[in-house]
Design a protein around this motif. Sequence first.
Motif, PDB file in Angstrom:
ATOM      1  N   SER A   1     -13.041  10.978   1.773  1.00 18.57           N
ATOM      2  CA  SER A   1     -13.047   9.866   1.213  1.00 18.57           C
ATOM      3  C   SER A   1     -13.296   8.889   0.892  1.00 18.57           C
ATOM      4  O   SER A   1     -13.425   8.327   1.793  1.00 18.57           O
ATOM      5  CB  SER A   1     -11.448   9.774   0.119  1.00 18.57           C
ATOM      6  N   PRO A   2     -14.511   8.457  -0.097  1.00 15.50           N
ATOM      7  CA  PRO A   2     -14.914   7.092   0.009  1.00 15.50           C
ATOM      8  C   PRO A   2     -13.792   6.336  -0.212  1.00 15.50           C
ATOM      9  O   PRO A   2     -13.687   4.734   0.181  1.00 15.50           O
ATOM     10  CB  PRO A   2     -16.037   7.532  -1.052  1.00 15.50           C
ATOM     11  N   ASP A   3     -12.885   6.494  -0.772  1.00 17.01           N
ATOM     12  CA  ASP A   3     -11.884   5.646  -0.975  1.00 17.01           C
ATOM     13  C   ASP A   3     -11.472   4.829   0.465  1.00 17.01           C
ATOM     14  O   ASP A   3     -10.101   4.476   0.928  1.00 17.01           O
ATOM     15  CB  ASP A   3     -10.226   6.448  -1.985  1.00 17.01           C
ATOM     16  N   ARG A   4     -11.364   6.457   1.575  1.00 18.09           N
ATOM     17  CA  ARG A   4     -11.021   5.847   3.203  1.00 18.09           C
ATOM     18  C   ARG A   4     -11.906   5.470   3.470  1.00 18.09           C
ATOM     19  O   ARG A   4     -11.307   4.867   5.091  1.00 18.09           O
ATOM     20  CB  ARG A   4     -10.716   6.757   3.397  1.00 18.09           C
ATOM     21  N   VAL A   5     -12.926   5.752   2.929  1.00 17.61           N
ATOM     22  CA  VAL A   5     -14.571   4.369   4.306  1.00 17.61           C
ATOM     23  C   VAL A   5     -14.529   3.592   3.713  1.00 17.61           C
ATOM     24  O   VAL A   5     -14.675   2.867   2.125  1.00 17.61           O
ATOM     25  CB  VAL A   5     -15.647   5.454   4.287  1.00 17.61           C
TER      26      VAL A   5
ATOM     27  N   ALA B   1     -15.870  -9.492   4.294  1.00 15.79           N
ATOM     28  CA  ALA B   1     -15.101  -8.694   3.220  1.00 15.79           C
ATOM     29  C   ALA B   1     -14.778  -7.317   4.084  1.00 15.79           C
ATOM     30  O   ALA B   1     -15.873  -6.817   3.643  1.00 15.79           O
ATOM     31  CB  ALA B   1     -15.670  -8.981   1.928  1.00 15.79           C
ATOM     32  N   VAL B   2     -13.926  -6.445   3.708  1.00 16.30           N
ATOM     33  CA  VAL B   2     -14.105  -5.182   4.436  1.00 16.30           C
ATOM     34  C   VAL B   2     -13.303  -4.326   2.902  1.00 16.30           C
ATOM     35  O   VAL B   2     -12.182  -4.875   2.699  1.00 16.30           O
ATOM     36  CB  VAL B   2     -13.278  -4.842   5.700  1.00 16.30           C
ATOM     37  N   VAL B   3     -13.846  -4.058   2.341  1.00 19.77           N
ATOM     38  CA  VAL B   3     -13.454  -2.922   0.791  1.00 19.77           C
ATOM     39  C   VAL B   3     -14.055  -1.347   1.260  1.00 19.77           C
ATOM     40  O   VAL B   3     -15.054  -1.492   1.770  1.00 19.77           O
ATOM     41  CB  VAL B   3     -14.382  -3.863   0.013  1.00 19.77           C
ATOM     42  N   PRO B   4     -13.726  -0.423  -0.046  1.00 15.83           N
ATOM     43  CA  PRO B   4     -13.558   0.629  -0.216  1.00 15.83           C
ATOM     44  C   PRO B   4     -15.245   0.910  -0.460  1.00 15.83           C
ATOM     45  O   PRO B   4     -15.350   0.421  -1.451  1.00 15.83           O
ATOM     46  CB  PRO B   4     -12.773   1.356  -0.850  1.00 15.83           C
ATOM     47  N   VAL B   5     -15.955   1.917  -0.018  1.00 16.98           N
ATOM     48  CA  VAL B   5     -17.607   2.348  -0.333  1.00 16.98           C
ATOM     49  C   VAL B   5     -17.315   2.748  -1.389  1.00 16.98           C
ATOM     50  O   VAL B   5     -18.686   2.292  -2.633  1.00 16.98           O
ATOM     51  CB  VAL B   5     -18.129   3.203   0.615  1.00 16.98           C
ATOM     52  N   SER B   6     -16.845   2.895  -2.426  1.00 18.87           N
ATOM     53  CA  SER B   6     -16.297   3.396  -3.588  1.00 18.87           C
ATOM     54  C   SER B   6     -16.400   2.299  -4.587  1.00 18.87           C
ATOM     55  O   SER B   6     -16.819   2.825  -6.522  1.00 18.87           O
ATOM     56  CB  SER B   6     -14.883   4.596  -3.693  1.00 18.87           C
TER      57      SER B   6
END
Length: 166
Positions: free
Chosen positions: A51-55, A70-75
């Motif tokens: 899921s893009p929420d976990r990448v 900054a580390v953010v979800p790809v979604s």
Amino acid sequence: MAKKSKKQQAGGTPATVALTAAGVDHTVHSYEHDPAHSSYGEEAAEAMGVSPDRVFKTLVADVDGALTVAVVPVSGTLDLKALAAAVGGKRAAMADPALAERTTGYVRGGISPLGQRKKLPTVLDESAGAHPTICVSAGRRGLEVELAPADLATLTKAVLAPIGRG
């Protein structure tokens, strides 16, 4: 998740070497990078079937003249105002890509929050805590590392804050 052996560490990226040296459980995922794909992060999620929420993507911003990771979800996208607030700053803008590459030692689309050439302040979107593991770049296009969000936060000395927008 399997811990990588010293033999697997040889030829690794600075990110995977840092994880192995710290004794952190992680799994490395590789896939064939398609230069025509419009989004590095979405490509990684699709290739791994995650899921893009976990990448999570690693972005470098300039907060009041200081580079910040900054580390953010790809979604989603990065909320620059929230990033600035998370590190006690007033204004944030995306960093010049060439400067981000020189400072981190990684190429755009392969910047990892781990094993950077120069240790930068890091903010991890608080949504990471909703998952037992997340994936971040392992230091090159087509290579991701899966690890517990708490381990990522510890290794990068990250602040957890709501910096992502869905």
